[in-house]
Design a protein around this motif. Structure first.
Motif, short mmCIF file in Angstrom:
data_model
loop_
_atom_site.label_atom_id
_atom_site.label_comp_id
_atom_site.label_asym_id
_atom_site.label_seq_id
_atom_site.Cartn_x
_atom_site.Cartn_y
_atom_site.Cartn_z
N GLY A 173 0.82 -1.20 0.00
CA GLY A 173 0.00 0.00 0.00
C GLY A 173 0.85 1.25 0.00
O GLY A 173 0.48 2.28 -0.57
N ASP A 174 2.00 1.18 0.65
CA ASP A 174 2.94 2.30 0.69
C ASP A 174 4.33 1.71 0.85
O ASP A 174 4.49 0.49 0.99
CB ASP A 174 2.60 3.23 1.85
N ILE A 175 5.33 2.56 0.86
CA ILE A 175 6.71 2.08 0.93
C ILE A 175 6.91 1.25 2.20
O ILE A 175 6.72 1.73 3.31
CB ILE A 175 7.70 3.27 0.91
N GLY A 176 7.26 -0.01 2.02
CA GLY A 176 7.61 -0.87 3.14
C GLY A 176 6.47 -1.44 3.94
O GLY A 176 6.71 -2.14 4.93
N PRO A 183 4.13 -4.44 8.38
CA PRO A 183 5.47 -4.23 7.82
C PRO A 183 5.81 -5.33 6.82
O PRO A 183 5.48 -6.51 7.03
CB PRO A 183 6.39 -4.27 9.04
N LEU A 184 6.46 -4.95 5.74
CA LEU A 184 6.78 -5.90 4.68
C LEU A 184 7.55 -7.09 5.21
O LEU A 184 7.28 -8.24 4.86
CB LEU A 184 7.54 -5.19 3.57
N PRO A 207 10.81 1.03 -9.87
CA PRO A 207 12.03 0.57 -9.22
C PRO A 207 12.45 1.39 -8.00
O PRO A 207 12.91 0.84 -6.99
CB PRO A 207 13.07 0.67 -10.34
N TYR A 208 12.31 2.71 -8.07
CA TYR A 208 12.79 3.57 -6.98
C TYR A 208 12.10 3.25 -5.66
O TYR A 208 12.76 3.03 -4.64
CB TYR A 208 12.56 5.04 -7.35
N HIS A 209 10.76 3.21 -5.67
CA HIS A 209 10.04 2.96 -4.42
C HIS A 209 10.18 1.52 -3.96
O HIS A 209 10.18 1.24 -2.75
CB HIS A 209 8.56 3.33 -4.61
N SER A 213 11.79 0.26 -0.35
CA SER A 213 11.13 -0.73 0.51
C SER A 213 12.08 -1.85 0.88
O SER A 213 12.11 -2.32 2.03
CB SER A 213 9.89 -1.30 -0.20
N LEU A 214 12.88 -2.31 -0.08
CA LEU A 214 13.85 -3.37 0.21
C LEU A 214 14.95 -2.88 1.13
O LEU A 214 15.42 -3.64 2.00
CB LEU A 214 14.44 -3.88 -1.11
N GLU A 215 15.37 -1.64 0.99
CA GLU A 215 16.41 -1.10 1.86
C GLU A 215 15.94 -0.99 3.30
O GLU A 215 16.73 -1.10 4.24
CB GLU A 215 16.86 0.27 1.35
N GLN A 216 14.63 -0.80 3.49
CA GLN A 216 14.07 -0.70 4.84
C GLN A 216 13.67 -2.07 5.40
O GLN A 216 13.27 -2.17 6.56
CB GLN A 216 12.82 0.20 4.82
N LEU A 217 13.76 -3.09 4.59
CA LEU A 217 13.27 -4.41 4.96
C LEU A 217 14.06 -4.99 6.13
O LEU A 217 15.29 -5.01 6.12
CB LEU A 217 13.38 -5.34 3.75
N GLU A 218 13.34 -5.44 7.13
CA GLU A 218 13.96 -6.05 8.31
C GLU A 218 13.57 -7.52 8.36
O GLU A 218 12.39 -7.86 8.50
CB GLU A 218 13.51 -5.33 9.58
N LEU A 219 14.56 -8.40 8.24
CA LEU A 219 14.32 -9.85 8.22
C LEU A 219 15.17 -10.52 9.27
O LEU A 219 16.35 -10.19 9.45
CB LEU A 219 14.65 -10.43 6.85
N SER A 220 14.58 -11.49 9.94
CA SER A 220 15.32 -12.27 10.92
C SER A 220 15.53 -13.71 10.45
O SER A 220 16.10 -14.52 11.19
CB SER A 220 14.58 -12.26 12.26
N SER A 221 15.08 -14.04 9.24
CA SER A 221 15.31 -15.36 8.66
C SER A 221 15.70 -15.18 7.20
O SER A 221 15.38 -14.16 6.57
CB SER A 221 14.06 -16.24 8.79
N ALA A 222 16.38 -16.18 6.65
CA ALA A 222 16.95 -16.06 5.31
C ALA A 222 16.10 -16.80 4.28
O ALA A 222 15.71 -17.95 4.50
CB ALA A 222 18.38 -16.62 5.30
N PHE A 223 15.84 -16.13 3.17
CA PHE A 223 15.20 -16.75 2.01
C PHE A 223 15.42 -15.82 0.82
O PHE A 223 15.64 -14.61 0.98
CB PHE A 223 13.70 -16.96 2.23
#
Length: 621
Positions: A173-176, A183-184, A207-209, A213-223
């Motif tokens: 819906g919006d960035i991130g 949260p994404l 691409p910019y937005h 969103s990916l730069e703000q992405l917080e993940l605690s598991s890998a995939f």
């Protein structure tokens, strides 16, 4: 190597938009039906993406489910359309072992969360997934899922049916953030736990937005991640949406996506083989990156604290839970002279009403803005207002902006209505917006009360709205109307206002039908001014029904204006007496700005106030 393993260890180039290329060929209806009627057109789109460097093809089945196909009369052709799509894509791939094919399944609920029952969605997903798997795809790709619950259902269902690769691309819906403020990162991790192998984002943003969103992405598991951006933000020219031709930009952004841990990169709306060729060129000079894992911070909605707009008065629904509460509707004027309106508001304040209700361009006629009047009434008279909010006149952008203004103006009491169509008003050529109905707007307002915007982003602080909804008791099947009330309560309605009632017996019937509801009901009462007024309301105004006795009493007054007004006021007082035996909430409607009638009625109601104070344990308020 199986596709699931390849997605974990390699950079893979996806294809681009199917609809964009088909539209350019002159097709503009159901693109999925072309699998049956124009297979060569679909085949050539696939071939153009393969020649551009795509290694993962999607079937032309985005909307090939029973819900979306029904509007074309094709809901019985789901299996045939999906099977044909797989056959066309396999023909395009031929014997090239470097290419893989995924069956594409699009989200059914869009950004506005259409009214499609969960069981219908589940059945549609099951049918399409089964058809694609039976046709022999290498995996499944779900894309453009705005509704998180639907996305979870899709992944869980697919994982129960297959051990092949599952890719899930949600739309933000919006960035991130997803709709609802999720949260994404949290959303992707939940979907991974349900069985998705690759998680990503697609559509709505360029691409910019998406990179932000990916730069703000917080993940605690890998995939591995996926990213399918639109070509750009869309422009609008000559009646159609257009996208920028920016292939060099896509080349540069692909490297940035890879740095964020993206393994699968393709294109969504507006992208062409030229965009995919740029992605393929960038992939050749890069290697997969492992994303750093972090401990996610708790989301902070209250960035600024409560601040201006913090609610100071008791919501009207809570007030009605403990005492008789009177609200009076006084229509904003159609002209710029508001002296009579303010005189009326003052008289009603002196009569002891608890709030003034201000309509929002009722009957599709333009009137003085009710927010402005509400502020004037509060500042000059110290009287609170219940501001009506119609879905007819504002799109979602204007609606959220208006609500933010209402909150900052400390106007927290709202009546949410869908609104009369514009064609019945003074400007029949005007456009009715209806981005949402009242049933859809209610949860969006409650979302703002959680500090989350319509798009899912943080508002910085929480709004404090209480929301009323309309109820028409003049229906043939009252039980069906009450079930709709239950849906509105579930959506976020805190209380209800009814259309005016002109039959004393109806109050008991209404009480019996609604006493199980956990919210107050303000019953509508309106003084009549003449027999002609009574007949107009009964015969021409939707949702209004007068009893035969009431119409006869008004007719007996003949052309005596004063006698008719007194009779109308007497009828209204009798109705108020009857209503007070069952309901604490009274909603008095002022006819033709004749505020002296509703002021007299309000004074009478205060004099006979019955402190019934019903509890919420199965009793009506």
């Amino acid at each position: 190597m199986e596709l699931r393993d390849k997605l974990k260890t390699s950079l893979i180039v996806g294809d681009g938009a199917m609809g964009t290329l088909l539209y350019e060929q002159g097709f503009d209806l159901c693109y999925e039906e072309l699998n049956l009627s124009q297979p060569d057109a679909v085949y050539h789109v696939h071939r153009s993406y393969i020649e551009a460097g795509a290694k993962l093809l999607q079937t032309n089945t985005y909307a090939a489910n029973a819900v979306k196909l029904k509007k074309y009369g094709l809901n019985e052709s789901v299996a045939d359309i999906n099977s044909a799509a797989v056959g066309i894509a396999k023909k395009a791939i031929g014997n090239n072992e470097q290419l893989a094919l995924v069956g594409t399944i699009g989200g059914i609920r869009g950004f506005l969360h259409e009214d499609t029952e969960n069981k219908v969605i589940t059945a549609a997903l099951l049918e399409q997934i089964t058809a694609l798997l039976e046709a022999g795809v290498d995996g499944l790709l779900f894309e453009t899922f705005y509704d998180f619950e639907e996305a979870k259902e899709a992944v869980a269902l697919a994982r129960r049916l297959t051990d092949k690769a599952i890719i899930m691309n949600v739309s933000m819906g919006d960035i991130g953030v997803l709709n609802g403020g999720i949260p994404l990162g949290e959303a992707l991790e939940q979907l991974h736990e349900l069985g998705a192998d690759v998680l990503g984002i697609n559509c709505r943003m360029g691409p910019y937005h998406m990179l932000r969103s990916l730069e703000q992405l917080e993940l605690s598991s890998a995939f591995p991640l996926a990213c399918y951006p639109n070509a750009s933000l869309p422009g609008y020219r000559d009646g159609r949406f257009v996208y920028a031709s920016n292939t060099d930009y896509f080349y540069e952004m692909t490297g940035a996506f890879i740095e964020q841990g993206v393994h699968l990169i393709g294109g969504c709306c507006g992208t062409t083989p030229a965009h995919i060729a740029a992605i393929a060129k960038a992939v050749e000079t890069n290697t997969p990156k492992t994303r750093s894992l972090i401990v996610r911070r708790p989301s902070q909605l209250q960035e600024e604290g409560p601040g201006r707009g913090e609610r100071l008065n008791e919501p009207l629904d809570q007030l009605a839970r403990r005492k008789q509460t009177i609200i009076v509707e006084l229509d904003p004027p159609k002209k710029l002279m508001i002296a009579k309106f303010m005189e009326g508001a003052k008289a009603l304040k002196e009569a002891g009403v608890d709030a003034l209700t201000l309509a929002d361009n009722s009957l599709a006629n333009p009137r003085v803005d009710n927010q402005t009047l509400a502020m004037l009434v509060r500042e000059q008279l110290g009287l609170r207002s219940l501001v009506h909010l119609t879905c007819r006149d504002r799109n979602l952008i204007g609606m959220q902006s208006h609500l933010m203004g209402l909150h900052l103006a400390e106007l927290h009491d709202l009546l949410v209505i869908t609104g009369d169509p514009s064609k019945i008003g003074d400007f029949p050529g005007a456009t009715s917006v209806y981005d949402v109905s009242s049933l859809k707007l209610l949860p969006l307002i409650k979302q703002m009360n959680e500090g989350i915007s319509f798009s899912g982003n943080s508002l910085g602080s929480k709004a404090t709205f209480s929301t009323a909804a309309a109820f028409n008791p003049h229906v043939k099947h009252l039980d069906k109307a009450v079930r709709r009330l239950e849906k509105k309560i579930e959506a976020g309605a805190d209380y209800f206002l009814t259309q005016p009632i002109f039959d004393e017996q109806q109050f008991e019937q209404l009480y019996d039908a609604t006493k199980h509801l956990p919210v107050p009901i303000f019953v509508g009462i309106m003084p009549l001014t003449s027999s002609r007024n009574a007949e107009f309301l009964h015969n021409e105004v939707p949702g209004m029904t007068l009893s035969d006795e009431t119409r006869a009493r008004m007719a007996a007054c003949g052309n005596d204006k004063e006698k008719a007004e007194q009779e109308g006021l007497q009828i209204a007082m009798e109705l108020a007496d009857a209503a007070s035996a069952y309901f604490n909430g009274l909603y008095l409607v002022t006819p033709f700005l004749r505020y002296e009638l509703t002021a007299a009625l309000a004074t009478h109601c205060r004099a006979i106030a019955n402190p019934i104070n019903h509890t919420m344990e199965g009793e009506r308020i």
